[in-house]
Design an enzyme around this catalytic site. Sequence first.
Site, mmCIF file in Angstrom:
data_model
loop_
_atom_site.group_PDB
_atom_site.id
_atom_site.type_symbol
_atom_site.label_atom_id
_atom_site.label_comp_id
_atom_site.label_asym_id
_atom_site.label_seq_id
_atom_site.Cartn_x
_atom_site.Cartn_y
_atom_site.Cartn_z
ATOM 1 N N GLY A 104 -0.353 -1.510 0.694
ATOM 2 C CA GLY A 104 -0.183 -0.338 -0.610
ATOM 3 C C GLY A 104 -0.997 0.724 -0.795
ATOM 4 N N GLY A 153 0.242 -5.404 2.022
ATOM 5 C CA GLY A 153 1.875 -4.963 2.171
ATOM 6 C C GLY A 153 2.405 -4.721 3.308
ATOM 7 N N GLU A 176 -6.655 -9.182 -0.675
ATOM 8 C CA GLU A 176 -6.487 -8.375 -1.944
ATOM 9 C C GLU A 176 -7.568 -9.156 -3.190
ATOM 10 O OE1 GLU A 176 -2.304 -8.156 -0.292
ATOM 11 O OE2 GLU A 176 -4.014 -9.401 -0.192
ATOM 12 N N ASP A 184 0.348 -10.439 -2.492
ATOM 13 C CA ASP A 184 1.528 -10.088 -3.072
ATOM 14 C C ASP A 184 2.292 -9.595 -1.877
ATOM 15 O OD1 ASP A 184 0.133 -7.466 -2.991
ATOM 16 O OD2 ASP A 184 1.633 -6.909 -4.277
#
Length: 408
Positions: A104, A153, A176, A184
Amino acid sequence: MPSLAAAAAARRAGEALRRGVMGGRYLSSLRPSPATAAAPDSDEVLVEGKASARASVLNRPGHLNALTTTMGARLNKFYESWEDSPDIGFVMMKGSGRAFCAGGDVVGLRQLINEGKLDESKDFFRTLYSFIYVLGTYLKPHVAILDGVTMGGGGGVSIPGTFRVATDRTVFATPEVHIGFHPDAAASFYLSHLTGHVGEYLALTGEKLNGVDMLALGLATHYSISEHLDLVDERLAKLVTDDPSVIDSSLAQYGDLVYPDKTSIVHRLAVIDKCFSHETVEEIVDALESEAAQLNEEWCTLALKRLKEASPLALKVSLRSIREGRYQTLDECLVREYRMSINGISKPFYHDFCEGVRARLVDKDLAPKWDPPALEFVSEDMVDSYFAPLGEFEPELKLPTEQREAFI
């Protein structure tokens, strides 16, 4: 072309492929195209096609194809229309430039948070996670070409699909915890379903994997030397099928046979399981320190260093997330991750995310000031709050589970 119902049945029967984690122009080229100038929003996801296939091309090469809300929305729109089209048998995804997808756009997300635009931040997670659920429940075979950086992502928009082709240019990681966040975008699902406790290891250290190791662990289903992707492209472009076994055979026929070398993660699995099976992060650190002293191996020392550089809160949150994901379905993981992500960008937790992105990607001083600053100051109540249901006026993530049943 066989019927869509037949394809769906074949895909259900062939989901063992995924459980390893559990006369015109061709599809342009499976190799990423050269980096170009910044594209307008409408060009951030391009479409290529030939015969019975369509390919979505993530097209932000200057940002390593980092995902935005607009890109997530376009992917949702394209994939919905392609799934409904009887003329399209299978779908592909690739990236422009030197990356498949770096995850992301966390720099943009940090800016939104700092500007108080929380609703736009929430839209990003809602849109991206909804697309990942579409991918994980897609009725047609999906092929992702992971030729380059594939992080965060980027794994989420590829690994839940049917086939993932890694190459000698692939670099995979879920880093992350080093930006004060949690793995995630379905990472708590696919990492937790890897062999032993390697999922905890990857989540807590952010260790990078090459394409061969991705294949060995089941994160990738096929492997091709980057220079050979044109041959894969040529073969796929001629296929008129929605049969996953036909696509699987073609990818295998035109792929490359590779074996892990002596530095591969597969040779460390016993030690990883021994250390990362412990109940708490503190116990994992202690076990790893003990092994590092005995083994005197570089990877062990480096793993310890990465653990100590990460956000203490993110480490404890991420360990619990992987452990919960091991007993949850894809949709349950995405709903929980959405809750965690919204809590993670809101008070009182948003500091670590904003500070981690600043230190790693904005100022690049690599000196984040975490809060809390050490594991001993991260209480169970803090971790529980990170997983807590959203407030009365804050909707949870709603996925169409009645209409789209996950195959994985």
